[in-house]
Design an enzyme around this catalytic site. Sequence first.
Site, PDB file in Angstrom:
ATOM      1  N   SER A 155      -8.632 -12.685  24.628  1.00 16.40           N
ATOM      2  CA  SER A 155      -8.533 -13.450  25.202  1.00 16.40           C
ATOM      3  C   SER A 155      -7.437 -14.030  26.725  1.00 16.40           C
ATOM      4  CB  SER A 155      -8.930 -14.566  24.131  1.00 16.40           C
ATOM      5  OG  SER A 155     -10.127 -14.605  23.716  1.00 16.40           O
ATOM      6  N   GLU A 187     -16.452 -13.004  27.437  1.00 17.93           N
ATOM      7  CA  GLU A 187     -16.052 -14.330  28.693  1.00 17.93           C
ATOM      8  C   GLU A 187     -15.059 -15.476  28.189  1.00 17.93           C
ATOM      9  OE1 GLU A 187     -17.607 -13.505  32.123  1.00 17.93           O
ATOM     10  OE2 GLU A 187     -17.597 -11.245  30.694  1.00 17.93           O
TER      11      GLU A 187
END
Length: 407
Positions: free
Chosen positions: A146, A384
Site C-alpha cells: 500500500s 487501490e
Amino acid sequence: MINLELPKKLRASANQAHQVASEIFRPISRKYDLGEHEYPVELDTMAAMVEGLADSGTQKIGGAAGGRSEESDAHATELLGNTNGGNMSALLNALETSWGDVGLMLSIPYQGLGNAAIAAVATDEQLKRFGKVWAAMAITEPSFGSDSAAVTTTAVRDGDEWVLNGEKIFVTAGQRATHIVVWASVDKSLGRAAIKSFVVPRDAPGLSVARLEHKLGIKASDTAVLLLQDCRIPADNILGSPEVNVEKGFAGVMQTFDNTRPLVAAMAVGVARAALEELRAILTAAGIEISYDTPAINQHAAAAEFLRMEADYESAYLLSLRAAWMADNKKPNSLEASMSKAKAGRTGTDVTLKAVELAGTLGYSQRTLLEKWGRDSKILDIFEGTQQIQQLIVARRVLGKTSSELK
C-alpha cells in the site's frame, strides 16, 4: 448541494450498463469463475460496441470514462453550476456492470484502470494519442503493497527514450491490455517527488509477463506479474510533466487515485447490491418479511440484519456519488475518495459474507452466486489502497496531519 436524482443522460447510460450486466455478464459469471485464466471471448463483441459508443459521444459502459472535463465543460460549470460528467458516468457504469460480475467488468476491453490514470494526468496531446488504448495500471511491487511512495522501479532518460527496469505484481489485465501505466522513479535521491507514471505499450522491448496469479476471487480477470528489463519507450510517454517538483511531491500521480478510488467503491457497491437482492429473494421465499414500518427489534433477526446491511449499502452508495460529483465539479476530493473507498470496501465484504451466512447451506453452495460474490468482494477492500490505508488518509485529512506526522 448535491442533487441525488440522476440526470436523464446518466440514467440512460446506467440502464445500458445494467443490460450488459444482466444479459451478458450474469449468464457466464460462473463459467469464468471456474475457468480461471480462460479468456472471456464473449467480451470481444463488446470491444467494438464500446468503441462505437465512445465515437458517437455516448458514455462508456465500463469504468474508464472518468477524468478531466474539457474547458467547455468547465465554462459550463461556471455558468450553470453543478455538473455530472465523466466521473459520475464512469462510477454508475462500474456499479451496474459489477452488479453483473466484477471480474468480467475488469476484463472489458479498453476499459482498464490505467485508462482512468491517463484521463487524470495526461496532457491534451497524450489524451489524443492514448484515448483509445486498453491500459492496465502497474503500481505494486514485491517489496511493498500500500505504500505507493516505496516504488523501486526506475526510469532513466536515454536520448529520445526512457529505459525502465523493475518488477510489478498484481497488475489487473496485465496480460490482455494493449498498454500498461507503470509507476517508476526518475531519481531515487529525490524520494517520492520523482515518482512518475509512464505509458508502456504491450510490444515495448523489455516488457514481459512472468506469470498469472491464481486468486481467491475475480477469476475472470487476469492478474499478472510484469518484468521490465531495459524496457524502452518514447520520451513523450511520461504522463504529465517530466519535471520533478520537490515541493509538490508526487501529487500528480496520486491524483490518479482520486479518480479510481470512487470507481472501486462503486464496484463494491454493485456487488453488495447484487448480494442484497439475492438475499431478499431467499428470505422472502422462506416466509421472512422485511418491513420498513416496524422497528427492526420487533422483526425476525434475519430481517433486522438485512435492514442494517441495506443502510450501510445506501451510505456507501451516497459517499461514492459525492466523490465522483466533486471530481466532475473540480473540487478537491482526496478525502471523499478515500472515505467512499473505505466505507464501500468494508460494506461489500460485510454484506456478501453475511448474505452467505443468512442463506445457510444455499449460500455456501454454488447453486447461487452468493459465495462467489463473497470471494470477489474481498479484493475491493484491498486494491487501490487497503481499508487501513484509506482510514489513515482520512485521519490525516481530518486532523490536518502530513504523512510524516501520522503514519
